[in-house]
Design an enzyme around this catalytic site. Sequence first.
Site, mmCIF file in Angstrom:
data_model
loop_
_atom_site.group_PDB
_atom_site.id
_atom_site.type_symbol
_atom_site.label_atom_id
_atom_site.label_comp_id
_atom_site.label_asym_id
_atom_site.label_seq_id
_atom_site.Cartn_x
_atom_site.Cartn_y
_atom_site.Cartn_z
ATOM 1 C CG HIS A 181 12.146 -33.078 39.469
ATOM 2 N ND1 HIS A 181 12.906 -33.487 38.486
ATOM 3 C CD2 HIS A 181 10.977 -33.546 39.296
ATOM 4 C CE1 HIS A 181 12.077 -33.925 37.521
ATOM 5 N NE2 HIS A 181 10.653 -33.626 38.094
ATOM 6 C CG HIS A 224 11.981 -29.627 36.418
ATOM 7 N ND1 HIS A 224 11.807 -29.849 37.679
ATOM 8 C CD2 HIS A 224 11.404 -30.051 35.405
ATOM 9 C CE1 HIS A 224 10.611 -30.465 37.575
ATOM 10 N NE2 HIS A 224 10.294 -30.389 36.264
ATOM 11 C CB CYS A 269 -4.631 -34.939 31.280
ATOM 12 S SG CYS A 269 -3.128 -35.266 32.450
ATOM 13 C CB CYS A 311 -0.603 -33.496 29.736
ATOM 14 S SG CYS A 311 -0.335 -34.991 29.808
ATOM 15 C CB CYS A 322 -2.940 -39.119 31.545
ATOM 16 S SG CYS A 322 -1.218 -38.703 31.528
ATOM 17 C CG HIS A 343 0.719 -36.063 34.285
ATOM 18 N ND1 HIS A 343 0.632 -35.833 32.920
ATOM 19 C CD2 HIS A 343 1.630 -35.325 34.944
ATOM 20 C CE1 HIS A 343 1.615 -34.904 33.070
ATOM 21 N NE2 HIS A 343 2.246 -34.697 33.804
ATOM 22 C CE LYS A 385 6.837 -39.287 34.477
ATOM 23 N NZ LYS A 385 5.969 -38.644 35.375
ATOM 24 C CE LYS A 430 5.408 -33.135 44.903
ATOM 25 N NZ LYS A 430 4.446 -32.616 44.234
#
Length: 513
Positions: free
Chosen positions: A17, A20, A126, A129, A143, A146, A297, A300
Site C-alpha cells: 500500500h 510501503h 503478536c 508484529c 497490541c 495491530h 492509520k 482494512k
Amino acid sequence: MKFYITTPIFYANARLHMGHTYTLVLADILARYHRTIGDQTFFLTGSDEHGEKIARAAQKEGLGPQVFVNGKAELFQELLKELHISNDTFIRTSDQKRHWPGAVKLWRALEASGDIYQGIYHGLYCVGCEAFVTEKELVHGKCVLHDMVPEKIEEENLFFKLSRYSTELKRLIESGELKITPESRGREMLALIGEGLADVSISRLMGGVPWGVPLPSDPSKVMYVWCDALSSYLSALGYGSDDETNVNLYWPADVQILGKDILRFHALLWPALLLSAHLAPPKELLVHGFITSGGAKMSKTLGNVLDPEEFIKEYGIDALRYYLAREVSTTEDGDLTREKFKETYNANLANGLGNLVSRTLKMATQYFNGTITSEPSRVPPLRVDNATLSVIGDLEGVNIPYVIMNDILPRYHALLRAHEIPKAMDVVWELIGYLDGYITSYEPFKLIKTDPEMTERVIWGLVYGLHEIAEMLFPMMPLTAGKIKELITVKEEEGIVTFTTASLSAPLFMRKE
Ligand code: MSP
C-alpha cells in the site's frame, strides 16, 4: 565511494500500500542521487516470506505458502517496475539458493560466539508484529499496532543473548557510530537499553506449518522470522555463498530505511546479531513516520487503505513520487488525502513546473525557431523582490546561471547528502519561483517586439534553468526529468552555449478539475 542502501523487506501477505510505497520511493531517491554523484551504489529491496503471519494468510486463501508468496512477490515486483524503483536486486527469504546460505551462516556465527542457548519461552506473541511482547506494552490487553490480542505461547526455544550487547549498543548509538535519524528515535532506543534488554527467543516451533529456515543444528525448529529477515540484508550481497565479493565491498550498509514501527528490531536486535557475528553495524538507520489517511492509520477495518495504483492511474508515476518526496515529512507522520493530492498537484505540477516548461519552450520555438545562443554571463539579472532577497542575500543583481551555481545547487546537494528530501525539493521549487518571476518581470512576450536580442538572453536564462531543474529532479521524478532533457539539447563552443529546444506535444501535467 560505495553506497549500500536498503528498504525493509516487505511482508508477502498482502499487496503493497501507500506506506510501503513511501519507504520504497525514499530509498529510490537516495539511491538515484548517489548514482548521479558517482557513488558505486547498491540498492536492495525484497520480500519477507516466512513466519506465522504469512503461513496463516496462505492458509486462509487455501494455498500452500510457497505458491502464495510467489504470487505476492510477483505483484511486488510489478509495482516496483511501475514506480520506476531502481533497485539492483530483489531478495526473497524463501529463496533457498540465494537467501538460506546467508541466514544459516549468520546463525552459525551466533552459535560460535556462544550467544545461543536453550530455554523455554512462555509469554505472549503478536503475530501481527511477529514479535514476543510483554504485558507492559499492551493497551487494554491488545497490541496497539495491530489491535490484536496476543497469543499465549509456551515452547522450547533457542534464545539469543541480546542482554550481553547492551553496553556496546549504547556506545554505538551514543557515539553516532550507529547513527539513528532523527535523533529523537535514537534517544528512544537508548531509553529502552536503559530499562534493560532481555535475551530474545530466536527460534520457533512451527506447529503444523514448518514455514521458515530450518535450524542447521535442529531441523525441527525454524529460525525466528526477524532473524531470518534481517539476515537478508547480507544474503542479498552473497553472504554465505561462494562469492562474497559484494559483502566485502558493500557491507556495512550506508543507509537502512525503515518505518518507526520496526525500529527496535533494526536498532537493537540487528546490530547485536552483527556484533555477535563479528560484522560491523550499519552506519545509519533512517527512520520515517507513517503515511496516514484522513488522519488515521491505514487499516482494512477503517477502509482507508490507500492504493498507489489508483494515484498512478489518475495522476501518473511522477506525480505520486512528487507527493511522497515533497509533501510528506521524512521523519513525522504525514497525511495523504485525495483532496490534498489534487490541490498540490494542480498548484505545483500542472501550474508550477508544467506551466513553466510549456511557456518557455513555446516562446523558444515561436520567437527563435528553437535555437537560442548566449554566454551565461550575458543573461540579464534576476529582479527579485524583498522577500526573495532575504533568502538569497547579497546575490541581488546576479543572473540565473550565477544563482543556480552559487546558491541553488550547493544547497540542493547539501540537503540531499543529509537525506533532507522535502527540503531539497523546496529548493527546486524555489528556482521554479525565480524563473516564473523572471518571466513576469521581463515580459519576453512583449520584449520580443522591441528588443529581440535581449529577449533571446532572457529565454536562454529560462531554458538554462529548466535544464538544471531536470538534472535536480532526476532522483525524485525520473520520467519528468527525462522528458524535459529530451526537449533541450545543449552545445557549448568557446563559452558560448546554444540550446536547441523542441516543443511539448502534450502538457507534462494535465490540470485536474
Ligand atoms: N517484514 C518486515 C520488515 C523486515 S526487514 C528485515 C515488515 N514489513 S512490512 O511490510 O510490514 O513493512 C515494511 C515497511 O513499510 C516498514 O518500513 C514499515 O514501517 C513501512 N510501512 C508500513 N505501513 C506504513 C505506513 N502506513 N506509512 C509509512 N510506512 C509504513 O515490517
